[in-house]
Design a protein around this motif. Structure first.
Motif, short mmCIF file in Angstrom:
data_model
loop_
_atom_site.label_atom_id
_atom_site.label_comp_id
_atom_site.label_asym_id
_atom_site.label_seq_id
_atom_site.Cartn_x
_atom_site.Cartn_y
_atom_site.Cartn_z
N GLN A 178 0.85 -1.20 0.00
CA GLN A 178 0.00 0.00 0.00
C GLN A 178 0.88 1.24 0.00
N ASP A 179 0.51 2.22 -0.79
CA ASP A 179 1.31 3.45 -0.88
C ASP A 179 0.94 4.37 0.29
N ILE A 180 1.89 4.53 1.20
CA ILE A 180 1.61 5.30 2.43
C ILE A 180 1.37 6.77 2.10
N LEU A 181 2.25 7.31 1.24
CA LEU A 181 2.13 8.74 0.90
C LEU A 181 0.77 9.03 0.25
N ALA A 182 0.38 8.16 -0.69
CA ALA A 182 -0.90 8.37 -1.39
C ALA A 182 -2.06 8.29 -0.40
N ASN A 211 -5.36 21.82 6.88
CA ASN A 211 -4.31 22.42 7.72
C ASN A 211 -3.12 21.48 7.96
N GLN A 212 -3.09 20.35 7.26
CA GLN A 212 -1.95 19.44 7.41
C GLN A 212 -0.98 19.59 6.24
N LEU A 213 0.31 19.36 6.50
CA LEU A 213 1.33 19.46 5.45
C LEU A 213 1.92 18.08 5.21
N LEU A 214 2.10 17.75 3.94
CA LEU A 214 2.59 16.41 3.59
C LEU A 214 3.78 16.51 2.64
N VAL A 215 4.88 15.88 3.04
CA VAL A 215 6.10 15.92 2.22
C VAL A 215 6.48 14.49 1.83
N GLY A 216 6.72 14.28 0.55
CA GLY A 216 7.18 12.98 0.07
C GLY A 216 8.56 13.11 -0.54
N LYS A 245 4.06 12.75 -9.37
CA LYS A 245 3.95 12.10 -8.06
C LYS A 245 3.30 13.05 -7.04
N LEU A 246 3.75 14.31 -7.06
CA LEU A 246 3.22 15.32 -6.12
C LEU A 246 1.70 15.44 -6.28
N LYS A 247 1.25 15.53 -7.54
CA LYS A 247 -0.19 15.70 -7.79
C LYS A 247 -0.95 14.43 -7.43
N ARG A 248 -0.43 13.29 -7.93
CA ARG A 248 -1.13 12.02 -7.75
C ARG A 248 -1.30 11.69 -6.26
N LYS A 249 -0.28 12.05 -5.46
CA LYS A 249 -0.32 11.67 -4.05
C LYS A 249 -0.79 12.82 -3.15
N ASN A 250 -1.18 13.95 -3.77
CA ASN A 250 -1.70 15.10 -3.02
C ASN A 250 -0.73 15.61 -1.96
N ALA A 251 0.56 15.63 -2.32
CA ALA A 251 1.57 16.13 -1.38
C ALA A 251 1.71 17.64 -1.54
N ASP A 252 2.31 18.30 -0.53
CA ASP A 252 2.57 19.74 -0.62
C ASP A 252 3.96 20.01 -1.17
N MET A 253 4.80 19.01 -1.04
CA MET A 253 6.19 19.19 -1.47
C MET A 253 6.82 17.82 -1.72
N ILE A 254 7.63 17.75 -2.77
CA ILE A 254 8.38 16.53 -3.04
C ILE A 254 9.86 16.86 -3.00
N ILE A 283 10.18 20.39 -5.19
CA ILE A 283 9.07 20.67 -6.10
C ILE A 283 7.85 20.88 -5.21
N ASP A 284 7.18 22.01 -5.36
CA ASP A 284 6.09 22.25 -4.42
C ASP A 284 4.74 22.40 -5.13
N LYS A 285 3.70 22.47 -4.30
CA LYS A 285 2.32 22.48 -4.81
C LYS A 285 2.01 23.75 -5.60
N HIS A 286 2.83 24.81 -5.45
CA HIS A 286 2.61 26.04 -6.22
C HIS A 286 3.30 25.99 -7.58
N GLY A 287 3.92 24.86 -7.89
CA GLY A 287 4.57 24.71 -9.19
C GLY A 287 6.03 25.14 -9.21
N ARG A 288 6.55 25.55 -8.04
CA ARG A 288 7.96 25.99 -8.01
C ARG A 288 8.90 24.79 -7.98
N VAL A 289 10.07 24.98 -8.63
CA VAL A 289 11.10 23.94 -8.64
C VAL A 289 12.39 24.62 -8.19
#
Ligand code: CTP
Length: 411
Positions: free
Chosen positions: A318-322, A331-336, A351-360, A382-388
């Motif tokens: 099972q994919d824990i991050l997903a 209000n929670q932050l998730l980093v993969g 991966k960031l989008k698929r797993k709904n993370a805030d930052m990879i 790589i963050d949820k605002h599209g910055r790299v």
């Protein structure tokens, strides 16, 4: 000359334990690094080291007797507490730890501890059975809950001849802790003060590899050393977070005891621990190298080499991050993390989008100094605002600090 602790005022506290001889070297190292040191000790500590050695090395009178007329200042426990930036208690015996935890103030050290409200690190040193005694562990837990940092003892041969956890870390390691704490006190982070963003936050952290058994003697795993996870655990602890560290079998350990350590073996166990904790967490950082596949069946007996070839049937874990991403509250932050060997940025973005993370945190295996089992890493955020944002090759401690700075800047 190393002057990294220039101007720092440090109280070194000693309780009764054979490791007190190592504290003499620690005092020298602290002074060499530019700190001013005053010593305070329990009566039992003086069975192992003499006032003369402590006073000569520190260059200050020793505070060891609550009621002595010899004390330069009558209320030394209060004046030392006002004077110092930081206190380190090494060695900390089971008895002194118990007194610290319960507010008992019956000698110079325990009284100063009760009056001290700044950064404190405690270095337990004792026989392994005493260290693992539930009472000692509960007392250490109480101290952790109150923001005291615990320098995790080393494992090895103890003075009593036994083997196990309980050795006080070497003076050089304790010096590194003190420097680390002072660095955190001194350097305000980008856009936030040193401790304020993470202070009091509950952070779920995974680290290390997972191990998937095939039969009683064999398993599937990977080369993850757990160093990145341990560096993150230490950096989070130093910034005041309550770290819930769910760790696979690792060769290394954090320098500071995390708020809670949960040891797991398999991806399934890590998934269960993480999903149970997640609803009550503020942040999750998943740095573990989790097995993507696990054997469909675990043989109860050792598999014999009867045939020329062997097929192992594997099923997806099972994919824990997903899963955490699916259950994430606003209000929670998730980093993969992501490890890619081609189309790195694009795959990490997906991966960031698929797993709904805030930052990879993207690791590249192309750089020889990055990845598994080395002390350095080169990552791209790589963050949820599209910055790299590509980072340089750095030590894993520095990478851990960069990750936390970047994450706090997202809010
Ligand atoms: N991860 C996870 N659970 C798994 C596998 C991976 O939580 N069963 C997490 C890792 O801890 C990491 C992130 O997912 O934070 C990405 O891991 P990575 O191995 O790079 O990607 P995968 O999602 O496993 O995809 P692939 O191996 O196909 O690239």
């Amino acid at each position: 000359m190393d002057a990294s602790l220039k101007g720092k005022k440090i109280v070194v506290g000693l309780s009764g334990g054979i490791a007190a001889y190592k504290t003499l070297t620690l005092i020298r190292l602290l002074i060499k690094a530019g700190a001013e040191v005053k010593c305070v000790c329990t009566p039992a500590a003086l069975e192992f080291v003499t006032p003369l050695s402590l006073e000569t090395l520190s260059g200050h009178p020793l505070y060891s007797d609550l009621f002595s007329a010899r004390n330069e200042i009558k209320t030394a426990h209060v004046s030392y507490a006002d004077w110092a930036d930081l206190m380190i208690v090494a060695p900390a015996s089971a008895n002194t730890i118990a007194k610290f935890a319960h507010g008992i103030a019956d000698n110079a050290l325990t009284t100063l501890f009760a009056a001290f409200d700044k950064n404190t690190v405690v270095a337990p040193a004792m026989n392994t059975r005493m260290y693992h005694n539930p009472a000692t562990q509960a007392n250490l837990d109480l101290l952790l809950q109150r923001g005291i940092r615990i320098a995790a003892p080393d494992s090895g041969q103890l003075a009593c001849g036994a083997e196990g956890d309980g050795r006080m870390p070497e003076p050089e390691t304790l010096l590194a802790y003190v420097k680390w704490m002072c660095r955190c006190l001194d350097s305000p982070r980008k856009g936030t003060s040193a401790d304020s963003f993470y202070k009091g936050k509950k952070v779920l952290l995974t680290g290390g590899p997972t191990v998937e058994p095939i039969d009683p003697v064999r398993y599937l795993s990977n080369h993850s050393s757990g160093l990145m996870g341990c560096s993150l655990a230490d950096e989070l602890t130093l910034r005041g977070a309550d770290v819930y560290f769910v760790a696979g079998p690792m060769r290394v350990r954090p320098h500071f005891s995390p708020f809670r350590s949960i040891s797991v073996q398999t991806a399934g166990e890590m998934h269960e621990a993480a999903t149970v904790l997640w609803p009550s967490m503020d942040i999750a950082i998943l740095s573990a190298a989790v097995a993507d596949y696990t054997p469909v069946e675990v043989s109860m007996q050792k598999i014999k080499k009867d045939s020329d070839s062997l097929c192992l049937e594997l099923k997806k874990t099972q994919d824990i991050l997903a899963r955490l991403g699916k259950d994430k509250r606003p209000n929670q932050l998730l980093v993969g993390f992501a490890l890619e060997t081609e189309n790195e940025i694009e795959n990490a973005r997906t991966k960031l989008k698929r797993k709904n993370a805030d930052m990879i945190v993207l690791n590249s295996l192309r750089n020889p100094g990055a990845g598994f089992a080395v002390s350095t890493n080169q990552v791209t955020f790589i963050d949820k605002h599209g910055r790299v944002e590509a980072q340089e090759l750095k030590s894993k401690e520095e990478v851990a600090s960069d990750i936390l700075d970047y994450l706090s800047s997202l809010c």
